[in-house]
Design an enzyme around this catalytic site. Structure first.
Site, PDB file in Angstrom:
ATOM      1  N   LYS A  79      38.633  33.686  35.097  1.00  0.00           N
ATOM      2  CA  LYS A  79      39.714  34.627  34.765  1.00  0.00           C
ATOM      3  C   LYS A  79      41.011  34.191  35.437  1.00  0.00           C
ATOM      4  O   LYS A  79      41.005  33.777  36.600  1.00  0.00           O
ATOM      5  CB  LYS A  79      39.316  36.034  35.225  1.00  0.00           C
ATOM      6  CG  LYS A  79      40.314  37.119  34.832  1.00  0.00           C
ATOM      7  CD  LYS A  79      39.818  38.495  35.268  1.00  0.00           C
ATOM      8  CE  LYS A  79      40.760  39.604  34.837  1.00  0.00           C
ATOM      9  NZ  LYS A  79      40.280  40.942  35.239  1.00  0.00           N
ATOM     10  N   SER A 154      39.960  44.460  31.739  1.00  0.00           N
ATOM     11  CA  SER A 154      40.971  43.435  31.640  1.00  0.00           C
ATOM     12  C   SER A 154      40.394  42.008  31.545  1.00  0.00           C
ATOM     13  O   SER A 154      41.124  41.096  31.178  1.00  0.00           O
ATOM     14  CB  SER A 154      41.888  43.515  32.856  1.00  0.00           C
ATOM     15  OG  SER A 154      41.175  43.267  34.049  1.00  0.00           O
ATOM     16  N   SER A 178      36.691  46.431  34.749  1.00  0.00           N
ATOM     17  CA  SER A 178      37.160  45.267  33.993  1.00  0.00           C
ATOM     18  C   SER A 178      36.155  44.154  33.768  1.00  0.00           C
ATOM     19  O   SER A 178      36.448  43.215  33.032  1.00  0.00           O
ATOM     20  CB  SER A 178      38.379  44.668  34.678  1.00  0.00           C
ATOM     21  OG  SER A 178      39.518  45.367  34.272  1.00  0.00           O
TER      22      SER A 178
END
Ligand code: GLN
Length: 477
Positions: A79, A154, A178
């Protein structure tokens, strides 16, 4: 080799049997990921050189007859809020479009030490704020299962790469859901470990008392293997725990007969029918394995969203203060004075959701409001954590939905932040309490959309969590 279906154990076997080398696998994985990426926009950056160098090291270790590491050759996506030395790390923000960190996050360092091959950086909501990946300055990610829908957020890019088969596993971050929510939306496994289990050194901070790093993978065993490689004390993160790291692989094959599992009443109230049915199915599968279920209550759940959005915005307003145009970020070209430089850089650089949170957070911390909002929220957080403590005296684990609904359409909730915030209603409590929680696929809706079941256990009882998750997966989850 069918790249989009590989698992960590499959790769280890392939390397041992010399079906492919790590370098061949890395080259093929990069090629495949690049060609598939336009469909989803899941990767923001590829790092071919670094991937190939890591793969060559694995091959060299193998040629010397050395143990190549538990994640040898495994193609992974990281990420883009996690720092990677020499590789652009944007946090999904325009502000950091050119930022190249000078060091690696501990999590990344440990994965590579175990032989993992980082293919690139995964798209995400700006500074991890969002539930749909639509807050990225680099465009939304599409859900590989249904391209007109969001992948969740997210960590939307991290979930999409795994679901699309362009990474075998990935790293996400979780502050309020997330990792679990996108895992559920994309039909993959996602783990939020106990707060402190995995070092956050190198994770760009959003809300430090809530931020976690955790793995996403195609099955429970793979997720456990990635966590195993990263977990444990790190002197560079004072919040990382000293607790010894047990063997997660052992835990996930243990039988679950006789385990007592709680169903929190408050988590079954606002479910859509379709999601509810799949969760029922997951519960039946576990019952078939010998688990006993009892209804329990977590009475402070209704305050969780309000509490979370005070604490996380307060912490974000402080953490994001460093992005002022002096270091790290782009700098507004027109500014004449220093104050203008701060104002214009931040005004141009931050997206709408970040601005909303910085303003909210600054407000709840300001003189006269601190006691009424921030302090109150901290007290409520304690009550939420005590709810869990109390039920864990009675039950070994909890199961619940991850989200009240399955993946929604792109644009569907964009104009209504409150609706968007509600996506995380069942995940935020676990984050506030700091307990381990994960999402395991348990079915699909009538429209073919994945539904994840959430499993939550006591602090540091990842083994107990994996044990239930393994049983659910074996039973057909
Ligand atoms: N969706 C939640 C938020 O917008 C959670 C985000 C996260 O866990 N990073 O804050």
């Amino acid at each position: 080799m069918e790249i989009s279906r590989l698992t960590i154990s499959g790769i280890q076997a392939g390397l041992r049997e010399k079906k492919f080398s790590a370098a061949e696998l890395a080259a093929e994985a990069l090629r495949f990921a690049r060609s598939e990426n336009p469909k989803t926009n899941a990767y923001l950056t590829f790092c071919d050189e670094r991937a190939l160098a890591a793969a060559r090291q694995v091959d060299e270790r193998l040629a010397r007859g050395e143990e190549p590491g538990a994640l040898a050759g495994v193609p992974m996506a990281i990420k883009d809020v996690i720092s990677t030395r020499g590789v652009r790390t944007t946090c999904g923000s325009k502000l950091l479009a050119q930022y190249i960190p000078p060091y690696d996050a501990t999590a990344v360092e440990r994965l590579e030490a175990a032989g993992a091959v980082m293919l690139g950086k995964a798209n995400c909501d700006e500074f991890a704020m969002g539930s749909s990946n639509e807050n990225s300055a680099y465009g939304p990610v599409r859900n590989p299962v249904a391209l007109e829908r969001v992948p969740g957020g997210s960590s939307g890019g991290s979930a999409a790469t795994v679901a699309q088969g362009t990474a075998v596993a990935s790293l996400g971050s979780d502050t309020g859901g997330s990792i679990r929510q996108p895992a559920s939306f994309c039909g993959v496994v996602g783990v939020t470990p106990t707060y402190g289990r995995v070092s956050r050194y190198g994770l760009v901070a959003f809300a430090s008392s809530l931020d976690h790093i955790g793995p996403l993978a195609r099955n429970v065993g793979d997720a456990a293997a990635v966590l195993q490689a990263m977990a444990g004390r790190d002197g560079r993160d004072a919040t990382s725990a000293f607790a010894p790291v047990p063997d997660y692989g052992e835990a996930l094959v243990e039988p679950v007969r006789g385990l007592k599992i709680g169903l929190p009443r408050e988590y079954f109230e606002g479910l859509t029918n379709d999601t509810g049915k799949q969760i029922e199915r997951g519960i039946e599968l576990l019952r078939g394995q010998g688990c006993e279920f009892v209804e329990v209550s977590l009475p402070h759940t209704e305050y969780a969203i309000a509490c979370y959005y005070i604490i996380c915005t307060a912490e974000a307003s402080s953490n994001l203060a460093r992005f002022d145009g002096v270091r790290y970020t782009m700098r507004s070209a027109e500014a004449q004075t220093m104050a203008d430089m701060y104002r214009m850089t931040r005004g141009e650089g931050f997206g709408a959701e970040c601005k909303r949170r910085i303003m909210l957070g600054t407000y709840v911390l300001s003189h006269g409001y601190y006691d009424a909002y921030y302090l109150k929220a901290q007290q409520v957080r304690t009550l939420i954590a005590r709810d869990f403590q109390r039920v864990f005296e009675e039950v070994d684990a909890l199961v619940a939905p991850v989200s009240p609904f399955a993946a929604f359409k792109l644009g569907e909730k964009l104009d209504d932040p409150i609706q968007m915030y509600l996506s995380d209603i069942y995940t935020i409590t676990g984050s506030l309490a700091g307990i381990p929680c994960m999402s395991v696929p348990c079915g699909v809706t009538g429209e073919g959309l994945p539904v994840g079941m959430q499993i939550l256990t006591r602090h540091f009882d990842e083994p107990g969590m994996f044990r239930v998750a393994g049983a659910l997966e074996r039973a057909g989850g």
